[in-house]
Design a protein around this motif. Structure first.
Motif, short mmCIF file in Angstrom:
data_model
loop_
_atom_site.label_atom_id
_atom_site.label_comp_id
_atom_site.label_asym_id
_atom_site.label_seq_id
_atom_site.Cartn_x
_atom_site.Cartn_y
_atom_site.Cartn_z
N ALA A 12 50.78 -3.13 -2.20
CA ALA A 12 49.20 -3.58 -2.33
C ALA A 12 48.71 -3.18 -1.14
O ALA A 12 49.16 -2.34 0.07
N GLU A 51 53.01 -7.80 -0.81
CA GLU A 51 52.92 -9.00 -1.53
C GLU A 51 54.06 -9.04 -2.65
O GLU A 51 54.29 -8.76 -3.08
N GLY A 61 52.34 -15.54 -5.47
CA GLY A 61 52.73 -16.55 -5.53
C GLY A 61 53.30 -17.08 -4.34
O GLY A 61 53.45 -18.07 -3.92
N GLY A 62 53.80 -16.04 -3.52
CA GLY A 62 54.49 -16.38 -1.91
C GLY A 62 53.00 -16.73 -0.97
O GLY A 62 52.24 -16.07 -1.13
N PRO A 63 53.22 -16.25 0.06
CA PRO A 63 52.28 -16.99 1.57
C PRO A 63 52.24 -15.01 2.01
O PRO A 63 52.29 -14.74 1.15
N LEU A 64 50.90 -14.85 2.12
CA LEU A 64 50.21 -14.20 2.21
C LEU A 64 50.72 -12.68 3.02
O LEU A 64 50.82 -13.36 4.22
N GLU A 65 51.41 -11.91 3.19
CA GLU A 65 51.70 -10.96 4.02
C GLU A 65 50.87 -10.33 4.91
O GLU A 65 49.40 -10.18 4.47
N SER A 116 47.16 -3.83 -6.11
CA SER A 116 47.91 -4.82 -6.41
C SER A 116 48.79 -3.60 -7.54
O SER A 116 48.35 -3.95 -8.67
#
Lengths: 116, 113
Positions: free
Chosen positions: A31, A96, A99-103, A50
């Motif tokens: 991203a 990224e 659906g996961g926590p933002l990095e 992305s």
């Protein structure tokens, strides 16, 4: 060094010019982002890419045109800019997972743009 | 997005611990607290982040209150190179592409020799 490079570091252009800003990330991220930082204003998110697809455009004027040819490179094409577009333009990248926590985003040094 | 409130500026003596507060009283349960800093004319630099527990890395420590309504970034032994604007950010959790990393105006920390 954060692994994100930007060129040029400084740019002066007239309102009728066309120029491009380049960003390259060496981190294997999927991203990339363009931000604008004007004097005495908070950082503003402009575009998000992305997997080379634009996923966000924060109501940015059409005189700013992003391009993401691959996951490592991001361009910001500029044409017929206004003096109020003078700012520090920052590129960032992150890895990224949907659906996961933002990095964490890692930023380049920025391009300081002056429009005359 | 949860809003954050930080002091506009702070001074700290070189070699002392710099404690930078941040209020985020409307934070949601799944929002992370992130800290970045920006040295003059450079891009923002990631420092640390946390959800509930206190965190420490080679740069700093992050203390989050039990109710998560405020946090403190601690630079244990401040040096002149730590002079920068420090941003406290709360990140909205959601599907990628539907979020914003929103920077406020931050705290301008000046390390005094």
């Amino acid at each position: 060094e954060t692994g994100v490079t930007q060129t040029p570091r400084h740019l002066v252009m007239g309102m009728t010019n066309k120029k491009s800003l380049k960003c390259e990330q060496h981190l294997g991220h999927n991203a990339m982002y363009w931000y604008k930082q004007s004097a005495k204003k908070p950082l503003e998110l402009m575009f998000v890419y992305s997997l080379e697809e634009r996923v966000e455009n924060n109501s940015v004027p059409s005189r700013f045109s992003p391009e993401c040819p691959n996951s490592s490179h991001l361009f910001l094409h500029l044409h017929t800019l206004q003096p109020e577009d003078s700012a520090l333009y920052l590129c960032a990248s992150s890895q990224e997972v949907a659906g996961g926590p933002l990095e964490t985003q890692y930023f380049g040094p920025g391009t300081r743009l002056l429009v005359l | 997005d949860a809003k954050t409130t930080q002091p506009t500026s702070m001074d700290c003596a070189e070699g002392r611990a710099a404690n930078l507060p941040c209020n985020h009283s409307t934070i949601s349960g799944n929002e992370y607290v992130y800290w970045y800093r920006q040295i003059h004319s450079q891009g923002p630099q990631y420092i640390i982040h946390g959800l509930k527990n206190n965190e420490t890395n080679e740069m700093a420590s992050l203390i989050i209150t039990e109710d998560r309504k405020s946090s403190t970034l601690i630079l244990p032994h401040a040096t002149l190179r730590d002079t920068a604007v420090y941003y406290c950010i709360v990140r909205v959790r959601g599907n990628f592409g539907n979020e914003k990393l929103t920077f406020g105006t931050g705290t301008r920390l000046t390390i005094i020799p």
